[in-house]
Write an enzyme that holds these catalytic residues in place. Structure first.
Site, short mmCIF file in Angstrom:
data_model
loop_
_atom_site.label_atom_id
_atom_site.label_comp_id
_atom_site.label_asym_id
_atom_site.label_seq_id
_atom_site.Cartn_x
_atom_site.Cartn_y
_atom_site.Cartn_z
N LEU A 257 50.77 20.26 86.41
CA LEU A 257 51.54 19.17 85.81
C LEU A 257 52.35 19.65 84.61
O LEU A 257 53.45 19.15 84.35
CB LEU A 257 50.59 18.04 85.39
CG LEU A 257 49.82 17.38 86.54
CD1 LEU A 257 48.84 16.33 86.00
CD2 LEU A 257 50.77 16.74 87.55
N TYR B 16 39.50 7.81 82.02
CA TYR B 16 38.08 7.69 81.68
C TYR B 16 37.79 8.08 80.22
O TYR B 16 36.65 8.04 79.79
CB TYR B 16 37.18 8.42 82.67
CG TYR B 16 37.36 9.91 82.80
CD1 TYR B 16 37.04 10.77 81.76
CD2 TYR B 16 37.79 10.47 84.00
CE1 TYR B 16 37.18 12.15 81.89
CE2 TYR B 16 37.93 11.84 84.15
CZ TYR B 16 37.63 12.67 83.09
OH TYR B 16 37.77 14.03 83.22
C1 HXC Z 1 29.11 24.48 85.02
C2 HXC Z 1 30.66 25.98 84.15
C3 HXC Z 1 31.50 25.78 85.29
C4 HXC Z 1 31.06 24.86 86.31
C5 HXC Z 1 32.46 27.19 83.93
N1 HXC Z 1 31.30 26.86 83.35
N2 HXC Z 1 32.62 26.56 85.10
N3 HXC Z 1 29.49 25.33 84.02
N4 HXC Z 1 29.86 24.25 86.13
N5 HXC Z 1 31.80 24.61 87.38
C6 HXC Z 1 30.78 27.32 82.08
C7 HXC Z 1 30.44 28.80 82.11
O1 HXC Z 1 29.15 29.03 82.60
C8 HXC Z 1 30.57 29.15 80.64
O2 HXC Z 1 29.45 28.73 79.90
C9 HXC Z 1 31.72 28.29 80.15
O3 HXC Z 1 31.81 27.21 81.10
C10 HXC Z 1 33.03 29.01 80.11
O4 HXC Z 1 33.33 29.52 81.39
P1 HXC Z 1 34.14 30.86 81.67
O5 HXC Z 1 33.92 31.26 83.06
O6 HXC Z 1 33.86 31.83 80.57
O7 HXC Z 1 35.67 30.52 81.68
P2 HXC Z 1 36.64 29.77 80.69
O8 HXC Z 1 37.99 30.22 81.02
O9 HXC Z 1 36.22 29.88 79.26
O10 HXC Z 1 36.54 28.21 81.09
C11 HXC Z 1 36.42 27.81 82.43
C12 HXC Z 1 37.06 26.48 82.66
C13 HXC Z 1 38.57 26.59 82.53
C14 HXC Z 1 36.57 25.46 81.61
C15 HXC Z 1 36.64 26.01 84.06
O11 HXC Z 1 39.05 27.74 83.12
C16 HXC Z 1 39.30 25.41 83.14
O12 HXC Z 1 38.95 24.25 83.11
N6 HXC Z 1 40.42 25.60 83.69
C17 HXC Z 1 41.04 24.44 84.39
C18 HXC Z 1 42.42 24.25 84.12
C19 HXC Z 1 42.79 22.97 84.81
O13 HXC Z 1 43.07 22.90 85.98
N7 HXC Z 1 42.72 21.89 84.10
C20 HXC Z 1 43.03 20.58 84.64
C21 HXC Z 1 41.91 19.66 84.30
S1 HXC Z 1 42.24 18.13 85.00
P3 HXC Z 1 28.22 29.72 79.44
O14 HXC Z 1 27.31 28.84 78.63
O15 HXC Z 1 27.60 30.20 80.72
O16 HXC Z 1 28.87 30.80 78.66
C22 HXC Z 1 41.57 16.96 84.05
C23 HXC Z 1 41.93 15.54 84.45
C24 HXC Z 1 40.77 14.76 84.93
O17 HXC Z 1 40.90 17.21 83.13
C25 HXC Z 1 41.11 13.60 85.84
C26 HXC Z 1 41.02 13.90 87.31
C27 HXC Z 1 40.98 12.70 88.22
#
Ligand code: HXC
Length: 283
Positions: A24, A151
């Protein structure tokens, strides 16, 4: 989707879009450029930024890609300075960069909570403060648009870090509308419902069946199109919305309201059946 704004709606503006290399954010950046703005796309990964810049330049726009991790204050400061060195003073900011994933809250790690809250809440604050300080110092006006979620208001299961951080961005938007209105700085937020993008869908929508269930929750019967988000964001950045500040606008096809009303499920039944049922209930 129709694009009926005057092609110079954002002429003379320099808009910074966080998370502008993909999804987006990129759709908004390309649209702002078509409306005459110089656009800086900011993000962590250089490849998508380079692709977004190339796409904008290919259509005659001015664009700059800046490496920025919104979770880090110093990175945001540096990115804003680099953007202004490249394309001149920033006049508009879109807080679009977001992190999210589905997780049972009892299993959420400290790092997972931190990654999402730092991106969504701290990132929006760092970027907003960085541009706001400059605008106030220079005596110029500016507009901030933050992308939140419906939300943020209702809360939602399994996305607690996202919900609390986006709710914080809403509170920041309202607070600064009051604090910075005197400088001519406007802050508004858009709360999108479901907009399918690769980044969000891969983390939030496990399968096609879930996607279909999500679609059925929307009274307008479909997901949002990125161009519809871009249109609203362009309006909020432009002088057309010059008296609008501190507002959160749901852009969700009616999904949020329809999820709350007690009798809304009746609207999903065939209308002749519902009307016959109601006629039978009259005394
Ligand atoms: C649980 C998770 C996880 C998962 C990552 N982590 N993915 N925990 N379930 N699926 C945890 C990891 O274990 C780690 O914690 C911490 O998050 C950081 O993860 P990293 O792998 O080091 O990567 P990082 O780049 O820091 O972050 C990952 C990420 C990020 C948060 C997933 O890359 C991300 O969100 N990117 C998405 C971009 C995007 O598409 N955004 C749009 C969002 S849409 P620990 O404790 O183990 O170190 C939105 C709208 C909502 O928000 C409405 C929709 C209808």
């Amino acid at each position: 989707m129709p694009e009926r704004f005057a092609s110079d709606l954002l002429a003379g503006q320099h808009v910074l879009v966080t998370g502008g290399g993909t999804g987006l954010g990129r759709a908004m950046a390309e649209r702002f450029a078509r409306l005459g703005a110089a656009v800086t796309v900011a993000g962590r990964r250089p490849e998508p930024l380079a692709e977004a810049v190339a796409a904008i330049e290919a259509t005659g726009g001015r664009a700059f890609g800046v490496s920025m991790n919104v979770r880090e204050h110093a990175s945001v400061e540096q990115g804003v300075a680099d953007a202004e060195a490249a394309l001149g003073p920033i006049s508009g900011l879109v807080n679009n960069a977001a992190a999210n994933f589905l997780s049972p809250t009892r299993k959420l790690s400290e790092g997972g909570f931190d990654a999402i809250v730092r991106t969504n809440l701290y990132g929006s604050f760092f970027a907003t403060q960085a541009v706001g300080q400059r605008w106030i110092e220079r005596g110029t006006t500016g507009a901030v648009v933050s992308i939140v979620t419906t939300y943020a208001e209702t809360g939602s299961a399994f996305v607690v870090p996202s919900a609390v951080s986006k709710a914080g961005v809403v509170a920041m938007t309202r607070s600064l509308a009051a604090e910075w209105g005197t400088y001519g700085i406007r802050l508004n937020a858009i709360a999108p419902g479901p907009f399918p993008t690769e980044g969000a869908w891969s983390r939030l929508v496990p399968d096609e069946k879930t996607a279909e269930q999500m679609r059925r929750r929307v009274p307008l019967g479909r997901f949002g199109d990125p161009s519809e988000l871009a249109s609203l964001a362009a309006f909020l950045l432009s002088d057309l919305s010059g008296y609008l500040t501190g507002q959160v606008i749901d852009l969700d096809g009616g999904e949020k309201l329809a999820s709350g009303g007690q009798f809304n499920d009746l609207a999903k039944m065939p209308r002749d059946v519902v009307e016959a049922m109601m006629a039978g209930m009259r005394g």
